[in-house]
Design a protein around this motif. Structure first.
Motif, PDB file in Angstrom:
ATOM      1  N   GLU A  31       0.828  -1.211   0.000  1.00 45.51           N
ATOM      2  CA  GLU A  31       0.000   0.000   0.000  1.00 45.51           C
ATOM      3  C   GLU A  31       0.861   1.259   0.000  1.00 45.51           C
ATOM      4  O   GLU A  31       0.611   2.197  -0.766  1.00 45.51           O
ATOM      5  N   TYR A  34       2.806   1.563  -3.487  1.00 49.19           N
ATOM      6  CA  TYR A  34       1.936   1.856  -4.633  1.00 49.19           C
ATOM      7  C   TYR A  34       1.254   3.218  -4.481  1.00 49.19           C
ATOM      8  O   TYR A  34       1.090   3.952  -5.457  1.00 49.19           O
ATOM      9  N   ASN A  35       0.879   3.580  -3.280  1.00 50.06           N
ATOM     10  CA  ASN A  35       0.069   4.784  -3.080  1.00 50.06           C
ATOM     11  C   ASN A  35       0.905   6.041  -2.960  1.00 50.06           C
ATOM     12  O   ASN A  35       0.521   7.095  -3.470  1.00 50.06           O
ATOM     13  N   LYS A  40       2.184   6.454 -11.105  1.00 46.30           N
ATOM     14  CA  LYS A  40       1.322   5.475 -11.797  1.00 46.30           C
ATOM     15  C   LYS A  40       1.278   5.709 -13.307  1.00 46.30           C
ATOM     16  O   LYS A  40       0.871   4.821 -14.050  1.00 46.30           O
ATOM     17  N   PHE A  55      -4.169  -3.371  -5.184  1.00 44.35           N
ATOM     18  CA  PHE A  55      -4.171  -2.301  -4.181  1.00 44.35           C
ATOM     19  C   PHE A  55      -5.557  -2.138  -3.563  1.00 44.35           C
ATOM     20  O   PHE A  55      -5.681  -1.921  -2.345  1.00 44.35           O
ATOM     21  N   GLN A  56      -6.597  -2.244  -4.372  1.00 39.16           N
ATOM     22  CA  GLN A  56      -7.950  -2.107  -3.847  1.00 39.16           C
ATOM     23  C   GLN A  56      -8.320  -3.251  -2.906  1.00 39.16           C
ATOM     24  O   GLN A  56      -9.293  -3.144  -2.145  1.00 39.16           O
TER      25      GLN A  56
ATOM     26  N   ARG B 237      -0.701   4.218   7.794  1.00 38.44           N
ATOM     27  CA  ARG B 237      -1.513   5.420   7.552  1.00 38.44           C
ATOM     28  C   ARG B 237      -1.411   6.405   8.722  1.00 38.44           C
ATOM     29  O   ARG B 237      -2.363   7.116   9.038  1.00 38.44           O
ATOM     30  N   GLY B 278      -4.964  13.928  -3.769  1.00 36.67           N
ATOM     31  CA  GLY B 278      -5.758  12.726  -3.811  1.00 36.67           C
ATOM     32  C   GLY B 278      -7.059  12.907  -3.058  1.00 36.67           C
ATOM     33  O   GLY B 278      -7.571  14.027  -2.938  1.00 36.67           O
ATOM     34  N   GLN B 297      -5.938   8.154  -0.870  1.00 37.18           N
ATOM     35  CA  GLN B 297      -5.545   7.556  -2.135  1.00 37.18           C
ATOM     36  C   GLN B 297      -5.138   8.651  -3.093  1.00 37.18           C
ATOM     37  O   GLN B 297      -5.920   9.573  -3.376  1.00 37.18           O
ATOM     38  N   THR B 298      -3.917   8.553  -3.590  1.00 37.81           N
ATOM     39  CA  THR B 298      -3.404   9.587  -4.484  1.00 37.81           C
ATOM     40  C   THR B 298      -3.947   9.377  -5.889  1.00 37.81           C
ATOM     41  O   THR B 298      -4.245   8.243  -6.316  1.00 37.81           O
TER      42      THR B 298
END
Lengths: 96, 302
Positions: A31, A34-35, A40, A55-56, B237, B278, B297-298
């Motif tokens: 996470e 990737y985030n 991307k 990722f989802q 997070r 995001g 979320q970006t």
């Protein structure tokens, strides 16, 4: 940075499938990479099709069995393992 | 010419010389009296005209200045110098020190440790010398007697990562308070270290949002969230502050749960982190007020 993030995603997926990485650590590192680290726009179509759905899935992982039973949105280890296999197949199917 | 000689001449010419018919003893006594009086420090200006004193004591230049001033009918600046001399005027007696400025607090006088027989603390009742004392922890009043301030214009949904300023509103009582849960939530405290009155009322934009926030914020100030969310906010997070979560619930776009779970609603708000824009999404089970998902979320628009 982006190239390292892409390599790290591949390494994380490979280590998780090989059993070297537990589900919670894999979800957290995948996470974050990737985030927050990955650009991307540089992903290939195969990578985008593989990592996006994965990722989802990983963001809904819950290590608590009782909460997974109470909250249907949460996913368990088996769900994450299936999503990882699907992403790996998507990457293997695409020409490198 | 010495001044004493002139003084003596003035004395003898003033008509105070005794007559020859006076006895010698009285004459001697009178002479000594007159001499003693003449030696006293009587200002010369009282016995002689000002122009004479200035002409005798000052140099020629000052004398010419004085003459010109006198001819023009203006008051002369040298008069002060002649009357007072070169010695500065005597200083007034020292003024006793004043108390520090500000209102006198009777509690300071009451808690004065210099008084004999003083016992630290605040006297509860009885006469001033009664031994009814008890240690008291005083909390300074930080409020205002001017009433609530005017409400600023409502903030548009935007950067959720940046904490919003609390909007002062009248305190609101919570109808029901859920029992406290294990301490797995992050604290949400006021600026003075104590739980602020009505945090939900300050953050809520509508009655419905305020009601949701009242269930989201626990009695002790922590957020009502699942253990999964608490674990994620403590881990990967951790960059998401609690205030951003509350702002998203207060100002974000509310939609049904994407997975279709009844009673759950997803609040989304635009956010940014480290320059990456995001969306901050917060999934809330509104009947219980439990936060079940928090994700930034970006690259995704709200």
């Amino acid at each position: 940075m982006t190239e390292q993030a892409r390599l790290r995603l591949r390494r994380l997926l490979a280590e998780f499938r090989a059993g070297k990485l537990d589900t919670e650590a894999f979800c957290a590192q995948f996470e974050h990479t990737y985030n927050l680290e990955l650009d991307k726009s540089t992903l290939t179509p195969a990578e985008a099709a593989a990592y996006g759905p994965l990722f989802q899935q990983v963001v809904w992982f819950s290590p608590f069995r009782d909460e997974r039973a109470r909250i249907s949105n949460y996913l368990g280890e088996a769900d994450i393992a299936r999503a990882a296999e699907a992403a790996a197949q998507c990457l293997e199917a695409a020409p490198s | 010419m010495p001044l004493s000689g002139r003084r003596g001449a003035n004395v003898w010419r003033s008509g105070e010389v005794p007559s020859p018919s006076v006895p010698p003893s009285t004459l001697v006594t009178g002479i000594f009296t007159v001499v003693a009086l003449a030696a006293c420090s009587t200002p010369r200006a009282l016995r002689a005209p000002v122009d004479q004193v200035s002409a005798e004591d000052l140099d020629g230049h000052q004398e010419r200045v004085f003459a010109s001033d006198k001819s023009e009918g203006r008051p002369s600046r040298t008069i002060v110098l002649a009357a007072g001399g070169s010695r500065p005027p005597p200083r007034p007696p020292p003024v006793p020190p004043r108390p520090p400025p500000g209102r006198i607090d009777p509690r300071h006088q009451e808690n004065d440790h210099t008084r004999p027989g003083h016992v630290p603390g605040r006297r509860l009742a009885g006469p001033p010398d009664a031994p009814y004392w008890e240690p008291v922890l005083e909390i300074p009043w930080r409020g205002s007697l001017q009433g609530p301030k005017p409400t600023p214009p409502q903030r548009a949904p935007g950067e959720a990562v940046e904490p919003a300023l609390p909007t002062p509103r009248p305190p609101q009582q919570r109808p029901s308070q859920p029992p406290p849960s294990p301490a797995t939530q992050s604290p949400q405290r006021g600026s003075n270290g104590t739980r602020s009155v009505g945090p939900a009322a300050r953050s809520g934009t509508t009655v419905e949002r305020t009601a949701v926030l009242e269930r989201v914020i626990r009695f002790e100030g922590a957020l009502n969230m699942s253990r999964t969310v608490a674990r994620q906010l403590a881990g990967q997070r951790s960059f998401i502050p609690s205030q951003s979560i509350l702002d998203t619930i207060a100002f974000g776009v509310r939609a049904a749960d994407p997975q279709g779970v009844a009673g759950q609603f997803m609040y989304r708000s635009a956010a940014s982190f480290n320059g990456s824009r995001g969306t901050l999404g917060v999934l809330v089970h509104e009947p219980s007020g439990e936060i079940r998902h928090v994700l930034f979320q970006t690259g995704v628009a709200p």
